[in-house]
Write an enzyme that holds these catalytic residues in place. Structure first.
Site, PDB file in Angstrom:
ATOM      1  N   HIS C  58      36.307  42.075  45.520  1.00 52.57           N
ATOM      2  CA  HIS C  58      35.085  41.276  45.538  1.00 52.57           C
ATOM      3  C   HIS C  58      34.501  41.132  46.939  1.00 52.57           C
ATOM      4  O   HIS C  58      33.703  40.232  47.180  1.00 52.57           O
ATOM      5  CB  HIS C  58      35.365  39.875  44.988  1.00 52.57           C
ATOM      6  N   HIS C 220      34.887  40.229  36.872  1.00 50.88           N
ATOM      7  CA  HIS C 220      35.948  41.199  36.561  1.00 50.88           C
ATOM      8  C   HIS C 220      35.578  41.975  35.309  1.00 50.88           C
ATOM      9  O   HIS C 220      36.423  42.602  34.685  1.00 50.88           O
ATOM     10  CB  HIS C 220      37.284  40.504  36.316  1.00 50.88           C
TER      11      HIS C 220
END
Ligand SMILES: Nc1ncnc2c1ncn2[C@@H]1O[C@H](COP(=O)(O)OP(=O)(O)O)[C@@H](O)[C@H]1O
Ligand SMILES: Nc1ncnc2c1ncn2[C@@H]1O[C@H](COP(=O)(O)OP(=O)(O)O)[C@@H](O)[C@H]1O
Ligand SMILES: [Mg+2]
Ligand SMILES: [Mg+2]
Ligand SMILES: [Mg+2]
Ligand SMILES: [Mg+2]
Lengths: 333, 218, 333, 218
Positions: C58, C220
Site C-alpha cells: 500500500h 485488498h
C-alpha cells in the site's frame, strides 16, 4: 478503454481545470485556448524566464513543473501532440520578465519546429529568447546520432537546473549554457510492460502480450531496442544501467542525480525493488548517488514501466538541484 | 492555357480539402499510429475544422489569404505536419505579395519554394519519405501539364506513382524513422494526407484503398 | 504476472531495502526480521510515540509515513498480511520515548487482534500504550455497524494529525482523543477498475471484465457495493461524494481536507479530471476544500482506481494538518 | 482408557501437522482468496516452516512447549488466524502449568478453554462459521470418545460433518463476512485449515476434495 474520464475530447482541458482547482495559487491557465499554464501572481521580475511546451499525458511533465524555482510557463498540446504555435508564443511572452526567455523542450519534430519558428518570429519582434532541446533517451539513436534522440525524463532535471539558475539571477546565455551542460551529463532509458491508450483513439497504442516487455520504449510508445520476455528487476536494472553508463561512463568517486521513474501504472513498491539494484551496482562501482529521486516524474498515462535517468554532477549542478523549489510535484532534495 | 484563381476559387478548393481531411482523420490516425504517434488525423481534423469556419471571409491579396491559413494552423496544432505546412504556407504568402489572383502557371514554382522553406524548418531531404517527396512529384507533374483543367488529375496520378515507389522504402526522418524496416511496405502518413487533399480537389477517391483498420504493428 | 520484481518471496524485503537505500536518513529497518521501520537517529524524546503496522503493498501507507511530524515506527507484514506480534512489539517499543505510545492501525481482524494482544502484553510490562483503530470506508458496512468498517486512505490523515499533535507535546490521552476525533470526521470510499496481483499468488486477486468496475472495493480487493459498467468520471465522483456525504453530511461554510488518491495504476491526469468534479460539487455546496491532496497516498499495488477521503476540519485539526512534516511521501500543505 | 502424551509424542504430532500445512498452502490460499485476502495458506506455511525447525528441541513442561509455539507464531505472522491460534495456545499454556505430559482426557476441556480465549480475542461467536465452530464440534466428539486410539478419527469425522453443515451457511465475521451470500456453498478457510491438521494427525486425506483450483468468484 478503461479510464476514469468524461468525453475523451475534454481529457486535456478537464485535467488542467482540475489541476488549477486543486492548486489555484500554484497554477493558472491563460491564453486564447486556456492552454498556457503559468504561475499566478508570479513575483518574478528581472530574472530569465523559463518556458516549455509539449504534448499532454506525461504529468507532472510538462505543465506540473511550472512553479517557483522551476518553470514560468508551459504551452500544453493535446494528448501526445505538441502545442500550437500561438500557445507557444503566448507561453514565451508570459515568461518574459525583461531578461529574455529560455525554452526547454523535448526533442520531438513537431515541438522542435514550432518552437524554432516561434523563436525566430519573437526574436524579430524583439523578444530575446533561446531554445534548449533535450535528447536524453539513449535507446532512440546511437551516440553518433545523439541529436536525434528523444527527450524523456531528463527534462525534469533540465527544468530544475534552469529554474534554479534563473532564480539566482544568471543571464540568459548562462542559464542556457548550464542547462546544456546538465543535459550533456544526462542519459535516460525506459522499459515498458504495457501500453497506454490515447483517449481519443480509444484503444491501446500498441499490443504487447502478457509475457513480453519492450526495452527502450519512448514515452509515447515509440519503438524500443528489443521486445522479449519479462526479466527480473535486477536483470532489467543491470541492462538499463549498463546501457546508460556505456553511453556516458561514470568514474568511481563521481556524484550523480538518479531518477527512477514510474511511467504511470508501475507501483512504488516496484520502483524501490528496482532502485535497490541500481543503488547496489552504483555503490559497488564507487559512484555516489547524491540525489536519488524515486516516483512519478514523467509518465505515459497508464503505461506500466520504469525509466532511469542518470545525471553526473559537478558542484554547481548539485547545488542547483538542491535549491528549494515550490511546486506540488517537486520534492526538495 | 493559364487559369486565374481568385479568393472564391481558392476557398472552394480548401472547402473540399477540409471536408475530406475530416473524413480521413481516422484513417490518418491509424496510419500514423503504425509509424508514429497516431495523431496526424486528429491534427488535420482540428486544422480543417478551424479553417472551415473561416472560409467564407478569407482576405485578399493571396498573401493575406495564405497568412490567414498559417495563423489558423498556428492556433490549433503543433505537430510536425502542421509545422511543416506552416513553413510552406508562409513562404507562399511571402511570394504572393500584392497578387489578387493565383495563376495556374505559378503553382509548381510556389510548391518548390514552399518545399525549400519546409526543408529548412524540418531538416528533411528528398528521399526521406515524407510529404516533401509527394510535393516534389506533384510540382514536376503539373509543370509538364499545360492544360489547366488537368492539373489536379496530373497531380493525383503523379502522387499515386510516387507513393507506390516509396512504399518499399524506409522512412528516414521524424518519428517514423525509428520504425526502420517496419516502415517498408507502409505509406508515409504525411504523403497519404497529401493524397487525400489532392483527391479532394480532383474528385477522385482511392487513397483509402490500403486502409486495413488495425494497428497491430508497433 | 507482469511485475518488475525478482523472487516474489523477496518482494517485501527488497522493496524495504530499496526504500532505505533511497532515503537512508529517513528510514531504517530494525528488529529480528528487519521488518520494523523507524526514523534513524530520531531526535524524538519525551514526546508521545506513534506506531503503526499493517500488510505491505500500500506504499506510501504504512511504512512510508514514518518521519518527523508523522510516525515513529511501523511493523511491516507480508503483502496484504499483517505484521507478526513480535514485530509489532518491537515497533511499539521503538516508539517509546517515555510518554507512552499510540498505535494507529486499520480495522482488519488480524491487525486488530495482534495489536490488542501486544498492547495488553506491553501494558503488563509497564509500557503505556493505546490503540486507535481507523474504520473510514463507508462501503464496507452501514452506519449502524460503522465499527466493522475497513480502514483505508483515511489512515493518512490519522497519521498526520497524531504526528503533529505528538510533536506539539500533547499527552498520550490527548493524542489518542484528537486522532479519534479526526477519524470521527473522516469518511472514505474507493472504486476499482482492475485487480492487483499478490506476488506470491502470481495471478490477479479477482477477475473483472474490460467494461466493468467495482464501486466500494477495499484496498485488498475486498468486495464492494456494486459491480457494473464503467461510468464517466463525473458520475463516479458524484456517486462517491454522495455516499460519503450521506454518511457524514457537511454543511455550507464547513472546511474539509479532501484526499483524492490513486490506488496505483490510475494516472495523475485522471485524478485531476475526477478532482475537478469533486471541487465543483463541493464549491457549489459552499464547502471549502481547505486542504486538497491529490496523488498516490494509499495504494493497492497495480490496482487501477481512485479513493476519496473527506475529513471535516475544526481549527485544531486544520492547524495540525498544516504543520510541516519531513517525509519523502508527505507534501506539506 | 487414558493416554499420556509426552513432549516427543507432541513433537511427532506437530511434525505431521506442519508437513500437511505446507502442502496445503496453495489450497488454503485459493479458498481464502475466494472469501478473504488469499493469505491463509501463506500464513500457515510460514508458521509451519518456522515450527519445523524447532520441533527437535521443544521444552517441557507442556506449558513451556505451548508457549514456545505461541512465540513461533508471534515471530512470523500476524493474520487473524494466527492471532486466534496464539490466543488459544496461550490459554492452553496457562492451563498446563507444571505438567510434563498431556492427558488424552484433558484435551476436550483444553479446547473449550482455548476457545474461550479465542472468542475473547476475536469477538466471534459460535455459529459465525469460523475455526471455532470446528473446534467446538471436535471438543464434543472426543468428549464422547473413550477409546483414545480413536480420538483423531472421531475428531476428523465430527469436523467433516460440521463443515458439511456450515457449507450452506454464510460467514458472519472477519473478511469473509463481506462476501455475504457468496460465502454460502464455500467452506470456511479456517475450518478447512483445521481439517487439514486433523487429517494429518488421523492419517486421512479428503479435505482437498472440494478444491476447484480457480479463483473466479470475488
Ligand atoms: N522533418 C520533417 N520534414 C518534412 N516532413 C516531415 C518531417 N517530419 C515529419 N514529416 C511528415 O509529417 C508526417 C507526420 O506528421 P505528424 O503526425 O504531425 O508528426 P508528429 O506527430 O511526429 O509530430 C510524416 O508522415 C511526414 O510526412
Ligand atoms: N474474529 C475471528 N474469530 C475467530 N476466527 C476467525 C476470526 N476472523 C477470522 N477467523 C478465522 O480465520 C480464518 C481466516 O484467517 P486469515 O486468512 O488469517 O484472516 P485475515 O487474512 O482476514 O486476517 C477464517 O476462515 C476464520 O476461520
Ligand atoms: Mg505528434
Ligand atoms: Mg504523429
Ligand atoms: Mg490477511
Ligand atoms: Mg486471509
Amino acid at each position: 478503454m478503461k479510464k476514469i474520464i468524461n468525453d475523451p475530447k475534454n481529457y486535456v482541458d478537464e485535467s488542467l481545470e482540475g489541476l488549477v482547482l486543486a492548486y489555484p495559487s500554484e497554477f493558472e491557465c491563460i491564453g486564447a485556448n486556456k492552454r498556457v499554464v503559468v504561475r499566478p501572481d508570479s513575483k518574478a521580475s528581472g530574472k530569465v524566464g523559463l518556458a516549455t511546451g509539449g504534448g499532454f499525458g506525461h504529468l507532472p511533465l510538462f505543465a506540473g513543473y511550472v512553479g517557483e524555482g522551476l518553470l514560468d510557463s508551459c504551452a500544453v498540446g493535446d494528448v501526445f501532440a505538441g502545442p500550437s504555435a500561438n500557445d507557444v508564443t503566448e507561453a514565451i511572452e508570459a515568461a518574459d520578465f525583461g531578461s529574455g526567455v529560455l525554452s526547454i523542450i523535448g526533442n520531438y519534430g513537431g515541438d522542435r519546429m514550432v518552437f524554432n519558428m516561434v523563436k525566430d518570429a519573437l526574436e524579430s519582434k524583439g523578444v530575446r529568447n533561446q531554445l534548449v532541446i533535450v535528447a536524453d533517451d539513449v535507446a532512440s539513436a546511437p551516440p553518433l546520432e545523439h541529436s536525434k534522440r528523444r527527450g524523456v525524463a531528463g527534462l525534469t532535471f533540465a527544468f530544475k537546473i534552469a529554474g534554479a539558475a534563473a532564480e539566482r539571477g544568471r543571464t540568459l546565455d548562462d542559464v542556457a549554457a548550464i542547462t546544456e551542460r546538465a543535459m550533456n551529463n544526462c542519459r535516460s532509458i525506459g522499459v515498458a510492460l504495457s501500453s497506454c491508450t490515447i483517449p481519443q483513439a480509444g484503444k491501446p497504442t500498441f499490443e504487447i502480450d502478457d509475457e513480453s516487455i519492450e526495452m527502450g520504449m519512448g514515452i509515447h510508445g515509440e519503438q524500443g531496442v528489443w521486445r522479449g520476455g519479462l526479466k527480473s528487476a535486477d536483470d532489467l536494472a543491470d541492462e538499463m544501467l549498463d546501457r546508460v553508463l556505456e553511453d556516458n561512463p561514470i568514474a568511481s568517486g563521481e556524484r550523480i542525480a538518479l531518477l527512477c521513474n514510474s511511467l504511470g501504472a508501475t507501483p512504488i513498491d516496484e520502483l524501490f525493488i528496482f532502485y535497490r539494484r541500481l543503488a547496489q551496482r552504483l555503490s559497488s562501482a564507487g559512484v555516489d548517488i547524491a540525489l536519488p529521486m524515486i516516483g512519478h516524474y514523467t509518465t505515459s498515462m497508464e503505461m506500466a514501466g520504469i525509466t532511469v535517468s542518470v545525471m553526473t554532477l559537478d558542484d554547481e549542478l548539485e547545488s542547483l538541484m538542491r535549491e528549494p523549489a515550490a511546486c506540488p510535484f517537486w520534492r526538495n532534495l | 492555357m493559364t487559369q486565374e484563381y481568385d479568393s472564391a476559387d481558392l476557398s472552394m478548393i480548401f472547402a473540399k480539402v477540409c471536408e475530406r481531411l475530416i473524413d480521413a482523420a481516422p484513417h490518418l490516425n491509424e496510419l500514423d499510429a503504425q509509424l508514429g504517434d497516431g495523431d496526424l488525423g486528429t491534427t488535420l481534423r482540428a486544422v480543417a475544422t478551424a479553417l472551415q469556419g473561416e472560409l467564407c471571409n478569407m482576405p485578399l491579396p493571396i498573401s493575406d489569404f495564405m497568412e490567414k491559413i498559417s495563423q489558423i494552423i498556428a492556433g490549433v496544432s503543433g505537430s510536425s505536419f502542421s509545422a511543416i505546412m506552416m513553413a510552406g504556407v508562409n513562404r507562399v504568402a511571402a511570394e504572393t505579395n500584392g497578387q489578387n489572383t493565383l495563376l495556374s502557371t505559378q503553382i509548381s514554382d510556389l510548391i518548390r519554394l514552399a518545399m525549400e522553406s519546409m526543408m529548412g524548418a524540418g531538416g528533411a531531404n528528398l528521399g526521406d519519405k515524407t510529404v516533401l517527396d509527394g510535393l516534389n512529384g506533384i510540382a514536376d507533374a503539373i509543370d509538364r501539364e499545360t492544360d489547366h483543367t488537368k492539373l489536379a488529375s496530373a497531380a493525383d496520378e503523379a502522387l499515386s506513382r510516387i507513393m507506390k515507389d516509396f512504399k518499399s522504402k524506409p522512412c528516414k526522418i521524424g518519428r517514423a524513422r525509428l520504425a526502420g524496416d517496419r516502415s517498408i511496405g507502409l505509406d508515409d502518413p504525411g504523403m497519404t494526407a497529401l493524397k487525400h487533399m489532392i483527391e479532394a480537389i480532383n474528385g477522385s477517391h482511392d487513397s483509402g484503398s490500403d486502409f486495413t483498420g488495425g494497428v497491430d504493428a508497433h
